[in-house]
Scaffold this active site. Sequence first.
Site, PDB file in Angstrom:
ATOM      1  N   LYS A   9      36.017  28.280  41.773  1.00 26.28           N
ATOM      2  CA  LYS A   9      36.158  26.912  41.010  1.00 26.28           C
ATOM      3  C   LYS A   9      37.683  26.485  41.531  1.00 26.28           C
ATOM      4  O   LYS A   9      38.537  26.990  41.783  1.00 26.28           O
ATOM      5  CB  LYS A   9      36.199  27.187  39.358  1.00 26.28           C
ATOM      6  CG  LYS A   9      37.322  28.250  39.154  1.00 26.28           C
ATOM      7  CD  LYS A   9      38.510  27.569  38.558  1.00 26.28           C
ATOM      8  CE  LYS A   9      39.732  28.571  38.380  1.00 26.28           C
ATOM      9  NZ  LYS A   9      41.199  28.111  38.381  1.00 26.28           N
ATOM     10  N   ASP A 137      38.037  32.755  32.540  1.00 22.44           N
ATOM     11  CA  ASP A 137      37.184  32.118  33.421  1.00 22.44           C
ATOM     12  C   ASP A 137      36.024  32.334  33.685  1.00 22.44           C
ATOM     13  O   ASP A 137      35.207  32.037  34.667  1.00 22.44           O
ATOM     14  CB  ASP A 137      38.121  31.936  34.761  1.00 22.44           C
ATOM     15  CG  ASP A 137      39.253  31.185  34.656  1.00 22.44           C
ATOM     16  OD1 ASP A 137      39.558  30.419  33.627  1.00 22.44           O
ATOM     17  OD2 ASP A 137      40.157  31.145  35.446  1.00 22.44           O
TER      18      ASP A 137
HETATM   19  P1  ATP Z   1      42.402  32.647  38.213  1.00 20.55           P
HETATM   20  O1  ATP Z   1      42.257  31.391  39.177  1.00 20.55           O
HETATM   21  O2  ATP Z   1      41.515  32.967  37.081  1.00 20.55           O
HETATM   22  O3  ATP Z   1      43.851  32.627  37.392  1.00 20.55           O
HETATM   23  P2  ATP Z   1      43.204  33.939  40.778  1.00 20.55           P
HETATM   24  O4  ATP Z   1      42.071  33.440  41.428  1.00 20.55           O
HETATM   25  O5  ATP Z   1      44.462  33.205  40.980  1.00 20.55           O
HETATM   26  O6  ATP Z   1      42.471  33.882  39.231  1.00 20.55           O
HETATM   27  P3  ATP Z   1      42.269  36.614  41.043  1.00 20.55           P
HETATM   28  O7  ATP Z   1      41.925  36.614  42.585  1.00 20.55           O
HETATM   29  O8  ATP Z   1      41.149  36.504  39.917  1.00 20.55           O
HETATM   30  O9  ATP Z   1      42.989  35.428  40.733  1.00 20.55           O
HETATM   31  O10 ATP Z   1      42.739  37.833  40.844  1.00 20.55           O
HETATM   32  C1  ATP Z   1      43.858  37.951  39.971  1.00 20.55           C
HETATM   33  C2  ATP Z   1      44.151  39.419  40.053  1.00 20.55           C
HETATM   34  O11 ATP Z   1      43.160  40.270  39.565  1.00 20.55           O
HETATM   35  C3  ATP Z   1      44.378  40.242  41.557  1.00 20.55           C
HETATM   36  O12 ATP Z   1      45.680  40.150  42.024  1.00 20.55           O
HETATM   37  C4  ATP Z   1      43.839  41.577  41.362  1.00 20.55           C
HETATM   38  O13 ATP Z   1      44.939  42.604  41.016  1.00 20.55           O
HETATM   39  C5  ATP Z   1      43.047  41.641  39.889  1.00 20.55           C
HETATM   40  N1  ATP Z   1      41.687  41.822  40.259  1.00 20.55           N
HETATM   41  C6  ATP Z   1      40.611  42.478  39.234  1.00 20.55           C
HETATM   42  N2  ATP Z   1      39.599  42.408  39.893  1.00 20.55           N
HETATM   43  C7  ATP Z   1      39.455  41.577  40.810  1.00 20.55           C
HETATM   44  C8  ATP Z   1      38.276  41.319  41.824  1.00 20.55           C
HETATM   45  N3  ATP Z   1      37.266  41.510  41.917  1.00 20.55           N
HETATM   46  N4  ATP Z   1      38.933  40.363  43.072  1.00 20.55           N
HETATM   47  C9  ATP Z   1      40.031  40.120  42.990  1.00 20.55           C
HETATM   48  N5  ATP Z   1      41.048  40.237  42.264  1.00 20.55           N
HETATM   49  C10 ATP Z   1      40.539  41.100  41.428  1.00 20.55           C
END
Ligand code: ATP
Length: 308
Positions: A9, A137
Amino acid sequence: MITVRVPAKVNVQLGVGGLRADGFHDLANVFFAVGLFDEVTATPGEGVTLSCTGPDAASVPLDDTNLAARAARLLAAHHGLGDPGVHLHIAKAIPVAGGMAGGSADGAAALVACDALWGLDTPFDTLLELAAELGSDVPFALLGGVALGRGRGEILDALPVAGTFHWVFAVADGGLSTPAVFRECDRLREEAGTGSSAADVPTPDADPALLAALASGDPVALAAALTNDLQAAALALRPSLADTLAAGTEAGAIGALVSGSGPTCAFLAKDADAATAIAAALTASGTCRAAHATHGPVRGAEVSAPRP
Ligand code: ATP
């Protein structure tokens, strides 16, 4: 074997209210699902085990903290399955800690994949409730399309959208921690003297101009209405993102913003050809690790047709 494809997203509006007593912020969050996908494949197994491939695979936890594993266990517990058996393989294309909700996407995909593998036929509304328990999310990754999220982001209303918008995403080296970006947003508000608590900051609401731009399918109007209240905080923590935003704008993007908590930068293009050209210019600029041209809105997590 069940494979579920799930989109990333971008927040076309991310309005952030003040810090609440429970540690969360009220959000006016317009989620937009874009064609950058993870695939989660569920196969029968013993216990809940995980594997992951993709450029960021080394940063993905393969223990019980992974949202895909938590989703499998939550679904099993909801149905009273004592000992869930599944192996989940995540083919990861969504940048990790990139502000594109990749972990949440994998949680949503695992709910759908395990539901199909275990033959549970869980009603969609129940899957949405389980998704909200996993994280703010996660419900949107099930729903897809474009939706307004209220509360912590988990109360969703689908929004009308005309046509397709063309996007480019510039992926940075390394991630940003979402809680750290919210803390920086609070700190910047304190520093500016406006205060950072829920009493100081008005509760944000969806921008009518943004909703009209989505409903009319007008990319120029959407570009003008893009806002992200976390952008200043992401730029304070990662000043080099200003160069990425400038490079995409110089290459012809009609709108540019940090995606969610960053560090991925999102660019709106006037059409598909412009998106391809902007992605090439961003790649050549050296201001990002990779740039992908894509489009949206796309559908939420769904089982992929088996490959021939
Ligand atoms: P958001 O936009 O929802 O704030 P994000 O895209 O910045 O999230 P994510 O890639 O969702 O960040 O990951 C945040 C943290 O969640 C990672 O650093 C990791 O430690 C943990 N995590 C848990 N499950 C997963 C997964 N399936 N894939 C990636 N990271 C994961």
